[in-house]
Design a protein around this motif. Structure first.
Motif, mmCIF file in Angstrom:
data_model
loop_
_atom_site.group_PDB
_atom_site.id
_atom_site.type_symbol
_atom_site.label_atom_id
_atom_site.label_comp_id
_atom_site.label_asym_id
_atom_site.label_seq_id
_atom_site.Cartn_x
_atom_site.Cartn_y
_atom_site.Cartn_z
ATOM 1 N N LEU A 30 -29.006 14.566 9.807
ATOM 2 C CA LEU A 30 -29.477 13.463 10.629
ATOM 3 C C LEU A 30 -28.551 13.270 11.825
ATOM 4 C CD1 LEU A 30 -30.376 10.931 7.805
ATOM 5 C CD2 LEU A 30 -31.895 12.488 9.015
ATOM 6 N N ARG A 31 -29.148 12.985 12.962
ATOM 7 C CA ARG A 31 -28.370 12.746 14.173
ATOM 8 C C ARG A 31 -28.750 11.379 14.718
ATOM 9 N NH1 ARG A 31 -29.826 18.124 14.247
ATOM 10 N NH2 ARG A 31 -28.089 19.559 14.419
ATOM 11 N N TYR A 32 -27.751 10.622 15.063
ATOM 12 C CA TYR A 32 -27.974 9.289 15.613
ATOM 13 C C TYR A 32 -27.526 9.287 17.070
ATOM 14 C CZ TYR A 32 -28.459 8.148 10.706
ATOM 15 O OH TYR A 32 -28.878 8.117 9.403
ATOM 16 N N PHE A 33 -28.373 8.749 17.931
ATOM 17 C CA PHE A 33 -28.073 8.710 19.355
ATOM 18 C C PHE A 33 -27.831 7.278 19.797
ATOM 19 C CE2 PHE A 33 -30.935 12.378 18.762
ATOM 20 C CZ PHE A 33 -30.058 13.376 19.126
ATOM 21 N N LYS A 34 -26.980 7.131 20.799
ATOM 22 C CA LYS A 34 -26.716 5.824 21.397
ATOM 23 C C LYS A 34 -27.364 5.785 22.764
ATOM 24 C CE LYS A 34 -22.219 6.066 19.372
ATOM 25 N NZ LYS A 34 -21.247 7.014 19.770
ATOM 26 N N ILE A 35 -27.554 4.608 23.263
ATOM 27 C CA ILE A 35 -28.109 4.458 24.604
ATOM 28 C C ILE A 35 -27.119 5.057 25.590
ATOM 29 C CG2 ILE A 35 -28.781 2.776 26.364
ATOM 30 C CD1 ILE A 35 -29.746 0.989 24.087
ATOM 31 N N GLY A 36 -27.633 5.909 26.469
ATOM 32 C CA GLY A 36 -26.790 6.567 27.461
ATOM 33 C C GLY A 36 -26.436 7.998 27.111
ATOM 34 N N ASP A 37 -26.699 8.435 25.869
ATOM 35 C CA ASP A 37 -26.428 9.827 25.491
ATOM 36 C C ASP A 37 -27.430 10.753 26.169
ATOM 37 O OD1 ASP A 37 -24.403 9.022 23.861
ATOM 38 O OD2 ASP A 37 -25.483 9.299 21.977
#
Length: 109
Positions: free
Chosen positions: A74-81
């Motif tokens: 699983l990969r989690y992204f943040k705003i701005g990535d």
């Protein structure tokens, strides 16, 4: 699950036509009273057998879930990535060779 589908649905083991036609010992020794008694016992045990099969099915699904989750990354992204988007075969233009990239641009989340 340890039980046949026939026995879970009808509450008894299936007799094949050969056993009935040749009068096997299983068929010969059955009387009306013993048959009714056996049917009543099977009806009483049917719910228990169904519950046991359900418990086994849930346990098997949990094992499959654990196996899948162990393999999944699983990969989690943040705003701005910045991310790449997979370019699927159905969205590619026709006559594009196999050496073209499989990913599209840099997209900002």
């Amino acid at each position: 699950m340890g039980e046949t589908t026939f026995s879970l649905v009808y509450g008894a083991e299936a007799l094949i036509p050969v056993e009935i036609g040749e009068l096997s010992t299983r068929y010969n020794q059955a009387t009306k009273e013993s048959n009714e008694e056996e049917i009543q016992i099977n009806i009483d045990l049917l719910e228990e057998r169904k519950e046991t099969a359900l418990i086994r099915m849930v346990a098997q699904k949990q094992i499959i879930k654990r196996y899948y989750n162990r393999k999944a990354h699983l990969r989690y992204f943040k705003i701005g990535d910045y991310v790449l988007k997979k370019d699927f075969q159905s969205t590619k233009a026709t006559n594009i060779g196999k050496l073209n990239p499989n990913w599209k641009g840099l997209y900002k989340v």
